[in-house]
Design a protein around this motif. Structure first.
Motif, PDB file in Angstrom:
ATOM      1  N   ALA A  57       0.832  -1.281  -0.040  1.00  0.00           N
ATOM      2  CA  ALA A  57      -0.029   0.051  -0.015  1.00  0.00           C
ATOM      3  C   ALA A  57       0.908   1.101   0.181  1.00  0.00           C
ATOM      4  N   PHE A  58       1.964   1.400  -0.838  1.00  0.00           N
ATOM      5  CA  PHE A  58       3.046   2.351  -0.818  1.00  0.00           C
ATOM      6  C   PHE A  58       3.407   2.772  -2.076  1.00  0.00           C
ATOM      7  N   PRO A  59       2.542   2.985  -3.053  1.00  0.00           N
ATOM      8  CA  PRO A  59       2.746   3.300  -4.480  1.00  0.00           C
ATOM      9  C   PRO A  59       3.902   4.473  -4.600  1.00  0.00           C
ATOM     10  N   GLU A  94       1.874  -6.482   7.469  1.00  0.00           N
ATOM     11  CA  GLU A  94       1.755  -5.039   7.861  1.00  0.00           C
ATOM     12  C   GLU A  94       3.413  -4.490   7.959  1.00  0.00           C
ATOM     13  N   PHE A  95       3.541  -3.073   7.731  1.00  0.00           N
ATOM     14  CA  PHE A  95       4.979  -2.851   7.525  1.00  0.00           C
ATOM     15  C   PHE A  95       5.663  -2.967   8.854  1.00  0.00           C
ATOM     16  N   ASP A  96       4.886  -3.025   9.886  1.00  0.00           N
ATOM     17  CA  ASP A  96       5.795  -3.156  11.344  1.00  0.00           C
ATOM     18  C   ASP A  96       6.064  -4.418  11.498  1.00  0.00           C
ATOM     19  N   ALA A 112      10.390  -2.939   0.841  1.00  0.00           N
ATOM     20  CA  ALA A 112       9.227  -1.972   1.335  1.00  0.00           C
ATOM     21  C   ALA A 112       9.361  -0.413   1.352  1.00  0.00           C
ATOM     22  N   GLY A 113      10.203  -0.077   0.382  1.00  0.00           N
ATOM     23  CA  GLY A 113      10.489   1.194   0.517  1.00  0.00           C
ATOM     24  C   GLY A 113      11.066   1.430   1.999  1.00  0.00           C
ATOM     25  N   MET A 114      11.845   0.509   2.391  1.00  0.00           N
ATOM     26  CA  MET A 114      12.265   0.694   3.982  1.00  0.00           C
ATOM     27  C   MET A 114      13.663   1.548   3.993  1.00  0.00           C
ATOM     28  N   THR A 115      13.608   2.614   4.771  1.00  0.00           N
ATOM     29  CA  THR A 115      14.486   3.250   5.086  1.00  0.00           C
ATOM     30  C   THR A 115      15.431   2.518   6.027  1.00  0.00           C
ATOM     31  N   VAL A 116      16.765   2.584   5.713  1.00  0.00           N
ATOM     32  CA  VAL A 116      17.955   2.172   6.330  1.00  0.00           C
ATOM     33  C   VAL A 116      18.224   3.025   7.856  1.00  0.00           C
ATOM     34  N   ASP A 119      18.620   1.774  14.331  1.00  0.00           N
ATOM     35  CA  ASP A 119      17.909   1.111  15.262  1.00  0.00           C
ATOM     36  C   ASP A 119      17.556  -0.371  14.510  1.00  0.00           C
ATOM     37  N   ARG A 120      16.917  -0.296  13.019  1.00  0.00           N
ATOM     38  CA  ARG A 120      16.759  -1.520  12.372  1.00  0.00           C
ATOM     39  C   ARG A 120      18.046  -2.430  12.304  1.00  0.00           C
ATOM     40  N   LYS A 121      19.161  -1.573  12.098  1.00  0.00           N
ATOM     41  CA  LYS A 121      20.343  -2.398  11.878  1.00  0.00           C
ATOM     42  C   LYS A 121      20.662  -3.302  13.178  1.00  0.00           C
ATOM     43  N   VAL A 160       0.106   8.910  10.675  1.00  0.00           N
ATOM     44  CA  VAL A 160       1.266   8.118  10.077  1.00  0.00           C
ATOM     45  C   VAL A 160       0.816   6.623   9.849  1.00  0.00           C
ATOM     46  N   GLN A 161       1.837   6.230   9.150  1.00  0.00           N
ATOM     47  CA  GLN A 161       1.883   4.549   9.082  1.00  0.00           C
ATOM     48  C   GLN A 161       2.547   4.214  10.124  1.00  0.00           C
ATOM     49  N   GLN A 162       1.966   3.273  10.749  1.00  0.00           N
ATOM     50  CA  GLN A 162       2.693   2.618  12.222  1.00  0.00           C
ATOM     51  C   GLN A 162       4.056   1.976  11.822  1.00  0.00           C
ATOM     52  N   GLY A 163       5.028   2.453  12.667  1.00  0.00           N
ATOM     53  CA  GLY A 163       6.188   1.882  12.738  1.00  0.00           C
ATOM     54  C   GLY A 163       7.212   2.469  11.710  1.00  0.00           C
ATOM     55  N   THR A 164       6.764   3.450  10.931  1.00  0.00           N
ATOM     56  CA  THR A 164       7.583   3.805   9.626  1.00  0.00           C
ATOM     57  C   THR A 164       8.565   4.992  10.427  1.00  0.00           C
ATOM     58  N   THR A 165       9.424   5.345   9.802  1.00  0.00           N
ATOM     59  CA  THR A 165      10.296   6.628  10.021  1.00  0.00           C
ATOM     60  C   THR A 165       9.452   7.800  10.146  1.00  0.00           C
ATOM     61  N   GLY A 166       8.432   8.098   9.340  1.00  0.00           N
ATOM     62  CA  GLY A 166       7.624   9.168   9.632  1.00  0.00           C
ATOM     63  C   GLY A 166       7.077   9.156  11.035  1.00  0.00           C
ATOM     64  N   ILE A 202       4.537  11.143   5.637  1.00  0.00           N
ATOM     65  CA  ILE A 202       4.695   9.865   4.819  1.00  0.00           C
ATOM     66  C   ILE A 202       5.631  10.293   3.894  1.00  0.00           C
ATOM     67  N   ASP A 203       6.559   9.367   3.111  1.00  0.00           N
ATOM     68  CA  ASP A 203       7.475   9.378   2.335  1.00  0.00           C
ATOM     69  C   ASP A 203       6.804   9.995   1.130  1.00  0.00           C
ATOM     70  N   ASN A 204       7.823  10.907   0.353  1.00  0.00           N
ATOM     71  CA  ASN A 204       7.396  11.806  -0.747  1.00  0.00           C
ATOM     72  C   ASN A 204       6.640  11.203  -1.985  1.00  0.00           C
ATOM     73  N   VAL A 226      17.492  13.402   3.844  1.00  0.00           N
ATOM     74  CA  VAL A 226      16.898  12.516   2.627  1.00  0.00           C
ATOM     75  C   VAL A 226      17.369  11.011   3.338  1.00  0.00           C
ATOM     76  N   GLU A 227      16.528  10.158   3.084  1.00  0.00           N
ATOM     77  CA  GLU A 227      16.626   8.534   3.528  1.00  0.00           C
ATOM     78  C   GLU A 227      17.106   7.942   2.350  1.00  0.00           C
ATOM     79  N   ASP A 228      17.671   6.770   2.842  1.00  0.00           N
ATOM     80  CA  ASP A 228      18.107   5.554   1.814  1.00  0.00           C
ATOM     81  C   ASP A 228      17.210   4.604   2.216  1.00  0.00           C
ATOM     82  N   TYR A 229      16.882   3.962   1.018  1.00  0.00           N
ATOM     83  CA  TYR A 229      16.030   2.841   0.889  1.00  0.00           C
ATOM     84  C   TYR A 229      16.891   1.700   0.565  1.00  0.00           C
ATOM     85  N   ALA A 230      16.813   0.491   1.257  1.00  0.00           N
ATOM     86  CA  ALA A 230      17.436  -0.865   1.061  1.00  0.00           C
ATOM     87  C   ALA A 230      16.401  -1.728   1.432  1.00  0.00           C
TER      88      ALA A 230
HETATM   89  N1  GLN Z   1      10.643   4.562   4.373  1.00  0.00           N
HETATM   90  C1  GLN Z   1       9.724   4.603   5.382  1.00  0.00           C
HETATM   91  C2  GLN Z   1      10.135   3.539   6.715  1.00  0.00           C
HETATM   92  O1  GLN Z   1      11.194   3.023   6.114  1.00  0.00           O
HETATM   93  C3  GLN Z   1       8.353   3.971   5.121  1.00  0.00           C
HETATM   94  C4  GLN Z   1       8.163   2.703   4.701  1.00  0.00           C
HETATM   95  C5  GLN Z   1       6.769   2.224   4.208  1.00  0.00           C
HETATM   96  O2  GLN Z   1       5.822   2.724   4.798  1.00  0.00           O
HETATM   97  N2  GLN Z   1       6.634   1.070   3.541  1.00  0.00           N
HETATM   98  O3  GLN Z   1      10.019   3.638   7.792  1.00  0.00           O
END
Ligand code: GLN
Length: 268
Positions: A57-59, A94-96, A112-116, A119-121, A160-166, A202-204, A226-230
């Motif tokens: 759900a992240f076009p 779910e993203f989270d 998932a457009g996931m920002t590095v 904390d996640r590392k 916000v979307q739960q658990g995202t960097t936003g 939310i991400d741009n 600016v965030e990096d996705y990986a």
């Molecule tokens: N880039 C954001 C994050 O990693 C949102 C990613 C998403 O909602 N899919 O938290």
């Protein structure tokens, strides 16, 4: 009494030795070399497959076209899977739950457009980055909120979307009481349209899609970095991490990556 203790000790010893032998025989069943080749062959959760966890759900990174999940992440992951001789299977969750699922070896990768983030590392490894994103603020046309400072200064509520960097950033800035968390970005945007929240962070790129799909909304860009996705991979799976990085490198060099991005994000 003493005799009883001695007997107990020797029984315990026999028991321990039994375990030790069981351990040895267990190990001798498969030789070291076949272990090594098995590890080389099977480097994914399910042999022959690359199982990707995402939140579709992240076009334009991942979304449904009919009942098929498409988007930048889906296509990049598919190109990687092909290079590795694997079949891509996408699971929409779910993203989270993505990082914990990869950590639990339920999925090979989280894409998932996931920002590095640092904390996640702590929980997963990240591949080399393949895209960038920035956090954007969406408000209603005519909103009194014109920038991030204005948003902060008021008593506004943010979706916000739960658990995202936003979610993480804005909860830090405004405190939990002013943040409403949703499972999907689209639900947060719906809440904004309905007047339940005053802004959405939310991400741009998804922000642009949501604004294009809903009338009466506009984007304010935030001053966030600016965030990096990986993609994320289980910390134990260095083999897969290296293979993906190798494939990503080739896809960057031969122009495939740029072509996929350009297909979904036309240059203005
Ligand atoms: N880039 C954001 C994050 O990693 C949102 C990613 C998403 O909602 N899919 O938290």
């Amino acid at each position: 009494m003493k005799k009883f203790i001695m007997k107990a000790v020797s029984l315990a010893l026999v028991g321990a030795m039994g375990f030790a032998f069981a351990g040895c025989s267990g190990k001798s069943q498969s030789s070291e070399s076949s272990d090594a080749s098995a590890a080389e062959e099977q480097f994914t959760v399910e042999k022959g497959k690359l199982v990707m966890a995402t939140n579709a759900a992240f076009p334009p990174y991942e979304f449904y076209e009919g009942d098929k999940i498409v988007g930048i992440d889906a296509e990049i992951a598919d190109a990687i899977a092909k290079k590795l001789g694997l079949e891509l299977e996408i699971q929409d969750i779910e993203f989270d739950s993505i990082v914990t699922g990869v950590q639990a070896k339920k999925y090979d990768i989280g894409c998932a457009g996931m920002t590095v983030t640092e904390d996640r590392k702590q929980s997963v490894n990240f591949t080399s980055t393949y895209a960038t994103g920035i956090q954007a603020i969406i408000v209603k046309d005519g909103s009194a909120i014109t920038d991030f400072e204005g948003l902060k200064a008021g008593t506004y509520h943010v979706g916000v979307q739960q658990g995202t960097t936003g979610d993480i950033y804005i909860s830090d800035e405004l405190g939990d009481d002013r943040v409403e968390r949703f499972n999907k970005g689209a639900d947060a945007v719906l809440a904004l349209s309905n007047g339940q929240v005053d802004a959405v962070i939310i991400d741009n790129e998804p922000a642009k899609s949501f604004v294009a799909a809903n009338t009466g909304l506009k984007i304010l860009e935030t001053p966030y970095a600016v965030e990096d996705y990986a993609m994320c991979v289980n910390k134990d799976n260095e083999v897969l991490l290296n293979k993906i990085n190798g494939a990503l490198d080739e896809l960057k060099k031969d122009g495939t990556l740029d072509a996929i991005v350009a297909k979904y994000i036309p240059a203005n």
